[in-house]
Structures are given as structure tokens and as C-alpha cells.
Scaffold this motif. Structure first.
Motif: not given
Length: 299
Positions: A218, A220-225
Motif C-alpha cells: 500500500t 502513499h500518493a507520493r510514492t506513485y508520483l
């Protein structure tokens, strides 16, 4: 091509290589954020899945079809994929798991000198005396930046697993850069696409050994970015422009821009993470830029 066109062409390449240094400076931050949640092998794999999809789409758009290459070119691009994609990224992400981004950047400053020596021996690629002074100046400036003026204390620090991994990453990148020089007959886009695809194949093969340990993460959004940044900007755009640099101005004058990577990594850390910048780092940055300029003065 007249002299004005040549000057403009060189300026565009220098601007692109400076942007490459900015983009790669950002990979230290994005990479550090990524490995805080994702194992190094998975992080590298995700980065190059993104890059491969984008490169294939761009290649088809630009060339009108997916261009085929011959067996010898496959061997060269496979070697580039093994060194510049697979081994470099495994060691790069692995090193970031053990050491801070600043110390990791210290090792990056070694790649230009090692590459320039190798290019001189293997390709007889010559620089003037002034150019070599530029190499030394850029290297010293980079050391000031990444050590914050405490060069000897950093150099005397213990050499552990992270340092060993980053040393292997540097050697992998030196090999990749030298192989770039050998890929005659291929455009930078085609060369980068095939080497990235080969690198993805090697990453997938390496991932098979780790598949039993796979679990659903799972993020965080920052990881996808961060992964999107690493794949789209830190790989697709930066790798293609880097290859254009080697094709236009040679290996030695291109690799010297890598001395600016730690400088931009520190600057981005200041802007994004509020990390302080010291006087010694400012002086080091000026020296690094001056060294890069001196190295690119042509006789």
C-alpha cells in the motif's frame, strides 16, 4: 551547417545536459522516497515498466513503427540494459536503503573522471590541458557540495554495504556510457528504447527469484508520483538527451555534466525538503559549473 548554427546546436545540447543533471538530481529525492516504502528490486522494476511503455509509445509515434535492429545492435543494447538499467538501478536503490542521499551523491562525482580516463584509453578521445583542469575543478567543486565543506571527514567515513553498492553503481554507469559511444547507426531514441527494454527483461528475470516474497504494498500518493517521475523524467527524457549529448559532443564532454547532479540534488533538497545550504556548498557549486564550462571549451 554554418558557424551560427553550430554554436546554437552546441548551446541546445549543453542546455539539455544541464536539464539532465537537474532531472537526475531529483532522482535522489524520488528514489529515497520510493525505497522508504518499496524494496529496491521492486522500485527499479516499476521505474522501468513506466519508462518502457512511454519509450515504445514515443518511438512508434516518432518513427511511425517499432524499428527493428540487427543482432550486433541487440548485443550492444542488451549490454547497455544490463549495465545502465539493471545493475546500476539495483545498486543505486540498494545504496539508498543503507545511506543518505548526500553521501550517495558523493560517489556519483567519481563517474566523470573514471569515464574520461576510460574514453581516453579505449577511444583515444582527447581533451586539451584546459579541459582536464576543468575536470579537476568540477570534481573538487562537487566534493565541496556533497560533503558541505568537510571533505576529509566524509572521505574517512567507514566503507560499508551502501558504499560498496554505490561503487558498483558508478562502475555500471561508466560501462553504460562507454557502450553508448559504440552504438553507431542507432538514433538516441532507438538506442535508449532498446536498452531500456533489455534492462526491463533483466529486471523481470531477477524479480522471479524474489516472487515468493512478493506482497501487495500500500503506497502513499507520493510514492506513485516518485515512480512516475523516475520513469518518465529521470529515465525517458534524461536518457534520450544524455545519449544525444554523447552523439553530438562526445563521451568526455557529456559525462562531465554528471558533476552537476549532486549540486542539483542539494538544491532540490533545499527547495523541497528545506535542507540547509552552506557557504561551502555555494562555493562548490560555482566551482562545479566553472569546471563543466572549462571542460567544454573546444580548441
Amino acid at each position: 551547417m554554418n558557424s551560427k548554427q553550430l554554436v546554437w546546436s552546441d548551446f541546445v545540447i549543453y542546455l539539455k545536459l544541464t536539464c539532465v543533471a537537474v532531472l537526475w538530481g531529483g532522482t535522489f529525492i524520488a528514489g529515497r522516497l520510493t525505497v522508504s516504502e518499496v524494496p529496491a528490486q521492486i522500485a527499479a522494476l516499476m521505474r522501468f515498466i513506466v519508462a518502457s511503455v512511454l519509450l515504445v509509445a514515443i518511438l512508434i509515434k516518432v518513427e511511425g513503427s517499432f524499428k527493428k535492429i540487427n543482432f550486433k545492435q541487440h548485443l550492444l543494447t542488451a549490454s547497455m540494459g544490463l549495465t545502465g538499467v539493471y545493475t546500476y538501478n539495483i545498486f543505486f536503490f540498494g545504496a539508498l536503503s543503507y545511506m543518505e542521499a548526500g553521501r550517495t551523491a558523493l560517489f556519483v562525482s567519481l563517474s566523470p573522471i573514471l569515464t574520461i580516463i576510460a574514453a581516453r584509453v579505449l577511444f583515444r578521445e582527447k581533451l586539451s590541458t584546459l579541459n582536464y583542469w576543468g575536470v579537476i575543478l568540477a570534481f573538487f567543486g562537487t566534493l565541496l557540495v556533497v560533503t558541505k565543506g568537510h571533505i576529509f571527514s566524509q572521505l574517512n567515513a567507514s566503507f560499508g554495504t551502501g558504499e560498496l553498492m554505490m561503487s558498483c553503481a558508478v562502475l555500471s554507469w561508466v560501462a553504460y556510457t562507454l557502450l553508448c559511444k559504440k552504438t553507431t547507426g542507432l538514433s538516441p531514441l532507438i538506442m535508449t528504447t532498446y536498452s531500456t527494454l533489455w534492462g526491463l527483461v533483466f529486471l523481470l528475470i531477477g524479480f522471479i527469484a524474489e516472487i515468493q516474497a512478493w506482497q501487495i504494498f500500500t503506497f502513499h500518493a507520493r510514492t506513485y508520483l516518485s515512480i512516475l517521475y523516475l520513469g518518465a523524467l529521470g529515465t525517458v527524457l534524461a536518457f534520450v538527451w544524455y545519449a544525444q549529448g554523447i552523439s553530438k559532443i562526445g563521451t568526455s564532454r557529456t559525462i562531465i555534466f554528471n558533476n552537476l547532479v549532486p549540486l542539483f540534488a542539494v538544491l532540490l533538497a533545499f527547495l523541497l525538503l528545506n535542507e540547509p545550504i552552506t557557504l561551502s556548498m555555494l562555493i562548490g557549486g560555482i566551482l562545479s559549473f566553472s569546471g563543466v564550462l572549462l571542460t567544454n571549451i573546444k580548441n
